[in-house]
Structure formats: structure tokens, C-alpha cells
Design an enzyme around this catalytic site. Structure first.
Site, PDB file in Angstrom:
ATOM      1  N   GLY A   7     -40.706   1.955  20.669  1.00  0.00           N
ATOM      2  CA  GLY A   7     -39.926   1.082  21.259  1.00  0.00           C
ATOM      3  C   GLY A   7     -38.874   1.217  22.129  1.00  0.00           C
ATOM      4  O   GLY A   7     -37.951   0.989  22.282  1.00  0.00           O
TER       5      GLY A   7
ATOM      6  N   ASP B 146     -49.056  -1.187  19.485  1.00  0.00           N
ATOM      7  CA  ASP B 146     -48.539  -1.774  18.441  1.00  0.00           C
ATOM      8  C   ASP B 146     -48.391  -0.822  17.099  1.00  0.00           C
ATOM      9  O   ASP B 146     -49.447  -0.558  16.608  1.00  0.00           O
ATOM     10  CB  ASP B 146     -49.218  -3.129  18.114  1.00  0.00           C
ATOM     11  CG  ASP B 146     -48.757  -3.801  16.911  1.00  0.00           C
ATOM     12  OD1 ASP B 146     -48.105  -3.496  16.099  1.00  0.00           O
ATOM     13  OD2 ASP B 146     -49.003  -5.114  16.749  1.00  0.00           O
TER      14      ASP B 146
ATOM     15  N   SER C 245     -30.828   1.062   9.107  1.00  0.00           N
ATOM     16  CA  SER C 245     -29.816   0.005   9.529  1.00  0.00           C
ATOM     17  C   SER C 245     -28.985   0.173   8.341  1.00  0.00           C
ATOM     18  O   SER C 245     -29.555   0.208   7.263  1.00  0.00           O
ATOM     19  CB  SER C 245     -30.630  -1.183   9.508  1.00  0.00           C
ATOM     20  OG  SER C 245     -29.606  -2.269   9.586  1.00  0.00           O
TER      21      SER C 245
ATOM     22  N   TYR D 136     -36.434  -7.421   6.099  1.00  0.00           N
ATOM     23  CA  TYR D 136     -35.590  -6.392   6.882  1.00  0.00           C
ATOM     24  C   TYR D 136     -34.936  -5.296   6.122  1.00  0.00           C
ATOM     25  O   TYR D 136     -35.157  -4.088   6.367  1.00  0.00           O
ATOM     26  CB  TYR D 136     -34.744  -6.959   7.959  1.00  0.00           C
ATOM     27  CG  TYR D 136     -34.207  -6.148   8.984  1.00  0.00           C
ATOM     28  CD1 TYR D 136     -34.898  -5.742  10.109  1.00  0.00           C
ATOM     29  CD2 TYR D 136     -32.908  -5.886   9.028  1.00  0.00           C
ATOM     30  CE1 TYR D 136     -34.360  -4.929  11.030  1.00  0.00           C
ATOM     31  CE2 TYR D 136     -32.044  -5.015   9.866  1.00  0.00           C
ATOM     32  CZ  TYR D 136     -32.817  -4.535  10.966  1.00  0.00           C
ATOM     33  OH  TYR D 136     -32.493  -3.674  11.810  1.00  0.00           O
TER      34      TYR D 136
ATOM     35  N   ALA E 229     -35.531  -4.445   2.965  1.00  0.00           N
ATOM     36  CA  ALA E 229     -36.318  -3.698   2.202  1.00  0.00           C
ATOM     37  C   ALA E 229     -37.232  -2.765   3.145  1.00  0.00           C
ATOM     38  O   ALA E 229     -37.102  -1.653   2.802  1.00  0.00           O
ATOM     39  CB  ALA E 229     -37.646  -4.582   1.668  1.00  0.00           C
TER      40      ALA E 229
ATOM     41  N   LYS F  69     -35.871  -1.374   5.995  1.00  0.00           N
ATOM     42  CA  LYS F  69     -34.885  -0.533   6.311  1.00  0.00           C
ATOM     43  C   LYS F  69     -34.453   0.530   5.339  1.00  0.00           C
ATOM     44  O   LYS F  69     -34.165   1.761   5.505  1.00  0.00           O
ATOM     45  CB  LYS F  69     -33.796  -1.035   7.036  1.00  0.00           C
ATOM     46  CG  LYS F  69     -34.291  -1.658   8.324  1.00  0.00           C
ATOM     47  CD  LYS F  69     -34.521  -0.582   9.299  1.00  0.00           C
ATOM     48  CE  LYS F  69     -34.728  -1.344  10.439  1.00  0.00           C
ATOM     49  NZ  LYS F  69     -35.503  -0.422  11.719  1.00  0.00           N
TER      50      LYS F  69
ATOM     51  N   ILE G 179     -25.207  -3.727  16.788  1.00  0.00           N
ATOM     52  CA  ILE G 179     -25.367  -3.148  18.134  1.00  0.00           C
ATOM     53  C   ILE G 179     -25.839  -4.130  19.266  1.00  0.00           C
ATOM     54  O   ILE G 179     -26.659  -4.945  18.867  1.00  0.00           O
ATOM     55  CB  ILE G 179     -26.234  -2.036  18.219  1.00  0.00           C
ATOM     56  CG1 ILE G 179     -26.259  -1.014  16.975  1.00  0.00           C
ATOM     57  CG2 ILE G 179     -26.369  -1.341  19.455  1.00  0.00           C
ATOM     58  CD1 ILE G 179     -24.659  -0.364  17.006  1.00  0.00           C
TER      59      ILE G 179
HETATM   60  P1  NAP Z   1     -34.862  -4.806  20.523  1.00  0.00           P
HETATM   61  O1  NAP Z   1     -33.956  -4.910  21.679  1.00  0.00           O
HETATM   62  O2  NAP Z   1     -35.443  -5.892  19.853  1.00  0.00           O
HETATM   63  O3  NAP Z   1     -36.111  -3.683  20.835  1.00  0.00           O
HETATM   64  C1  NAP Z   1     -37.119  -3.576  20.190  1.00  0.00           C
HETATM   65  C2  NAP Z   1     -38.212  -2.911  20.458  1.00  0.00           C
HETATM   66  O4  NAP Z   1     -39.200  -2.384  19.920  1.00  0.00           O
HETATM   67  C3  NAP Z   1     -38.711  -3.214  22.122  1.00  0.00           C
HETATM   68  O5  NAP Z   1     -38.888  -2.009  22.657  1.00  0.00           O
HETATM   69  C4  NAP Z   1     -40.062  -3.763  21.670  1.00  0.00           C
HETATM   70  O6  NAP Z   1     -41.032  -3.727  22.359  1.00  0.00           O
HETATM   71  C5  NAP Z   1     -40.505  -2.738  20.298  1.00  0.00           C
HETATM   72  N1  NAP Z   1     -41.364  -3.071  19.254  1.00  0.00           N
HETATM   73  C6  NAP Z   1     -41.235  -4.258  18.485  1.00  0.00           C
HETATM   74  N2  NAP Z   1     -42.146  -4.286  17.663  1.00  0.00           N
HETATM   75  C7  NAP Z   1     -43.069  -3.349  18.046  1.00  0.00           C
HETATM   76  C8  NAP Z   1     -44.366  -3.100  17.681  1.00  0.00           C
HETATM   77  N3  NAP Z   1     -45.071  -3.717  16.786  1.00  0.00           N
HETATM   78  N4  NAP Z   1     -44.967  -1.982  18.110  1.00  0.00           N
HETATM   79  C9  NAP Z   1     -44.288  -1.393  19.374  1.00  0.00           C
HETATM   80  N5  NAP Z   1     -43.088  -1.555  19.937  1.00  0.00           N
HETATM   81  C10 NAP Z   1     -42.744  -2.465  19.174  1.00  0.00           C
HETATM   82  O7  NAP Z   1     -34.386  -3.853  19.166  1.00  0.00           O
HETATM   83  P2  NAP Z   1     -32.915  -2.973  19.412  1.00  0.00           P
HETATM   84  O8  NAP Z   1     -31.993  -3.790  18.829  1.00  0.00           O
HETATM   85  O9  NAP Z   1     -32.811  -1.970  20.170  1.00  0.00           O
HETATM   86  O10 NAP Z   1     -33.324  -2.261  17.859  1.00  0.00           O
HETATM   87  C11 NAP Z   1     -33.944  -1.153  17.892  1.00  0.00           C
HETATM   88  C12 NAP Z   1     -34.081  -0.534  16.389  1.00  0.00           C
HETATM   89  O11 NAP Z   1     -32.621  -0.446  15.871  1.00  0.00           O
HETATM   90  C13 NAP Z   1     -34.834  -1.250  15.453  1.00  0.00           C
HETATM   91  O12 NAP Z   1     -35.545  -0.464  14.378  1.00  0.00           O
HETATM   92  C14 NAP Z   1     -33.953  -1.988  14.843  1.00  0.00           C
HETATM   93  O13 NAP Z   1     -34.063  -2.674  13.422  1.00  0.00           O
HETATM   94  C15 NAP Z   1     -32.856  -1.374  14.603  1.00  0.00           C
HETATM   95  N6  NAP Z   1     -31.411  -1.652  14.362  1.00  0.00           N
HETATM   96  C16 NAP Z   1     -30.861  -2.448  15.525  1.00  0.00           C
HETATM   97  C17 NAP Z   1     -29.541  -2.920  15.070  1.00  0.00           C
HETATM   98  C18 NAP Z   1     -28.812  -3.874  16.072  1.00  0.00           C
HETATM   99  O14 NAP Z   1     -27.820  -4.536  15.798  1.00  0.00           O
HETATM  100  N7  NAP Z   1     -29.477  -4.250  17.393  1.00  0.00           N
HETATM  101  C19 NAP Z   1     -28.750  -2.809  14.106  1.00  0.00           C
HETATM  102  C20 NAP Z   1     -29.364  -1.726  13.125  1.00  0.00           C
HETATM  103  C21 NAP Z   1     -30.566  -1.112  13.361  1.00  0.00           C
HETATM  104  P3  NAP Z   1     -41.408  -4.924  23.268  1.00  0.00           P
HETATM  105  O15 NAP Z   1     -40.183  -5.043  24.535  1.00  0.00           O
HETATM  106  O16 NAP Z   1     -42.695  -4.535  23.897  1.00  0.00           O
HETATM  107  O17 NAP Z   1     -41.212  -6.207  22.320  1.00  0.00           O
END
Ligand code: NAP
Length: 246
Positions: A12, A63, A142, A155, A157, A159, A188
Site C-alpha cells: 500500500g 490485491d 491502529s 476494523y 477486530a 487491527k 493520522i
Molecule cells: P490510505 O491513505 O487509504 O491508503 C491505503 C493504501 O493501501 C493505498 O496505497 C491503497 O492502494 C492500499 N490498499 C488498500 N487495499 C489494498 C489491497 N487490497 N491490496 C493492496 N493494497 C491495498 O490509508 P492510510 O491512512 O495511509 O493507512 C495506512 C495504514 O495505516 C492502514 O493499515 C490503516 O489501517 C493504518 N492506520 C491509519 C490511520 C489513519 O488515521 N490514517 C490510523 C491508524 C492506522 P490504492 O491506492 O491502490 O487504493
């Protein structure tokens, strides 16, 4: 540089936290292989930014919830330098809703991506790392997986699940010089939180001791430390990057 001559698979990496992790590891000298679901252009931008930092980089459409895609991702990754020392399980999704209204599909999609996807990647990476007797695995959990959140049972579950997998893996693979840790970000600023209203974001920031939402680089810096040899005696841990939220 902390990661020279290492190759990292970061899932990702097309945007958000994943892109920041790719760039931070590249800055420390690691070659980067990332994957994306749909965002080819954005993923290729990440690749170009990493290459500008002087490392090899590749983006693969895969994926992570599909086993064959993950197998292909690791096959492609091995073509870059022939080895993989670092795995960062970052890709993740949300499909929020209150439990009583949550569809089976929304539950399954989140579990399949966030938990099953991390499992497939950990399994593929571990096989390679065991042969090398070296490896660093970091999974982005998370704080929701630690304290829960209304509207996010699926989500939370997934994490919490990756924390259990990480702690188990640390015990399975410690004797092979492979560490497994989790990072638990708070709020974030990324596309994932872009849908929240300004009011919700302000309320959220007020409840954070450091008084601001985090940025992707805050998480990337923690990951860069955990995958480096500076963290070689740290395994099975959950590092909160949440401004003091919990
Ligand atoms: P984001 O901006 O939505 O980016 C998600 C990334 O994951 C994108 O690169 C997306 O690719 C990729 N992705 C989604 N489903 C996929 C799949 N089935 N196969 C391959 N790639 C996939 O998310 P983010 O906020 O950066 O979050 C990154 C991680 O941090 C996640 O695990 C999230 O749960 C965790 N997190 C985020 C926060 C927050 O506040 N943002 C807080 C706690 C934890 P595409 O661009 O191709 O869709």
C-alpha cells in the site's frame, strides 16, 4: 544510512502512510518494492520519488487479500535484488458502520484485506527470511485495535488480530533473528481520515495530548527505527504513534 543494501516490501505505498514509509526507508538506503490495489499512477509516483533518492524501486498491482496476488508480489520483489530483508504490512481499508447495520460484505472485506492480507504477506516473507536467518517485519495496526471504536467492529477486530499475529510471530521466529513488531497509529492525516468533518478533526485534536493529528511521516519514522538494526533487540511489541491518545 541505516538500511543500505536492504530490500523492503511495503504494501500500500501509493499514498498516505505507505508512501511516507517507502520514502523514509529509501532515504535510509533501502530498495523498495510496493504494491497497490487500484492507484497505479500514484504508486508509480512513489516509485519515481524513491528512485530519485538513489535506490531501486518497483510498484506491483497486487490485491493483498488474494493469495495468488501476494505470491506474484513476492516473485516480482525477488527479481529486484534477489532477497527481502524487510516487510512492512501497511495496506489497509475501513468500511465503518454500527454493528447492527454492518453487512457481511463490509465485515469480510476489512478482515480479508487488513488481517488475511497481512497473514499472506507475513507467511511469504517469513519463508525467505528464515533461510537468510534475518528479517524485520512491521505491521501497521491502529489504536482502534487496542481500545476499540464505535462504528469500527470490523476494523478493530482486524487491527487487534494483527497484534496477536505479530506477538505470535515474534515467538515463532525469534530464534532465526527475525523480529516482528506492530505500530499502532492514532489519528493520522491521510485519505483514510479525509472524510471526517473539520469539526470532528478539531474535537479529535483537542483529545490528543500533543494537540494535533499525526502526519504520515510520524508513523514512517517509527517504522524506519523498528526495521533498522538499532531495534535488533525489540520484538513482539506494539509501538503507539498517537500523540499520547492512549
Ligand atoms: P490510505 O491513505 O487509504 O491508503 C491505503 C493504501 O493501501 C493505498 O496505497 C491503497 O492502494 C492500499 N490498499 C488498500 N487495499 C489494498 C489491497 N487490497 N491490496 C493492496 N493494497 C491495498 O490509508 P492510510 O491512512 O495511509 O493507512 C495506512 C495504514 O495505516 C492502514 O493499515 C490503516 O489501517 C493504518 N492506520 C491509519 C490511520 C489513519 O488515521 N490514517 C490510523 C491508524 C492506522 P490504492 O491506492 O491502490 O487504493
Amino acid at each position: 544510512m541505516l538500511l543500505e543494501n536492504k530490500t523492503a516490501v511495503v504494501t500500500g505505498g501509493s499514498r498516505g502512510i505507505g508512501r511516507a514509509i517507502c520514502l523514509e526507508l529509501a532515504r535510509e538506503g533501502a530498495n523498495i518494492v510496493t504494491c497497490y490495489a487500484n492507484g497505479a499512477d500514484a504508486a508509480n509516483e512513489t516509485v519515481a520519488m524513491c528512485q530519485e533518492l538513489g535506490v531501486q524501486a518497483l510498484a506491483v498491482q497486487a490485491d493483498i487479500s488474494v493469495k495468488e496476488d501476494v505470491d506474484r508480489l513476492f516473485e516480482e520483489a525477488l527479481k529486484v535484488t534477489g532477497t527481502i530483508e524487510i516487510l512492512v504490512n501497511n495496506a489497509g481499508i475501513t468500511k465503518d458502520g454500527l454493528l447492527i447495520r454492518m453487512s457481511d460484505d463490509d465485515f469480510d472485506q476489512v478482515i480479508d484485506t487488513n488481517l488475511r492480507g497481512a497473514f499472506y504477506c507475513m507467511r511469504a516473507a517469513s519463508k525467505l527470511m528464515m533461510k537468510k536467518r534475518y528479517g524485520r517485519i512491521v505491521t501497521i495496526s491502529s489504536i482502534v485495535g487496542v481500545i476499540g471504536n464505535a462504528g469500527q467492529v470490523n476494523y478493530a477486530a482486524s487491527k487487534a488480530g494483527v497484534i496477536g499475529m505479530t506477538k505470535s510471530l515474534a515467538k515463532e521466529l525469534g530464534s532465526r533473528n527475525i523480529t516482528a513488531n506492530a505500530v499502532a497509529p492514532g489519528s493520522i492525516t491521510t485519505d483514510m481520515t479525509a472524510g471526517l468533518s473539520d469539526q470532528v478533526k478539531e474535537e479529535m485534536a483537542k483529545s490528543i495530548p500533543l494537540n494535533r493529528m499525526g502526519c504520515p511521516e510520524d508513523v514512517a519514522n517509527a517504522v524506519a527505527f523498528l526495521v533498522s538494526d538499532k531495534a535488533s533487540y525489540i520484538t513482539g511489541q506494539v509501538l503507539h504513534v498517537d500523540g499520547g491518545m492512549c
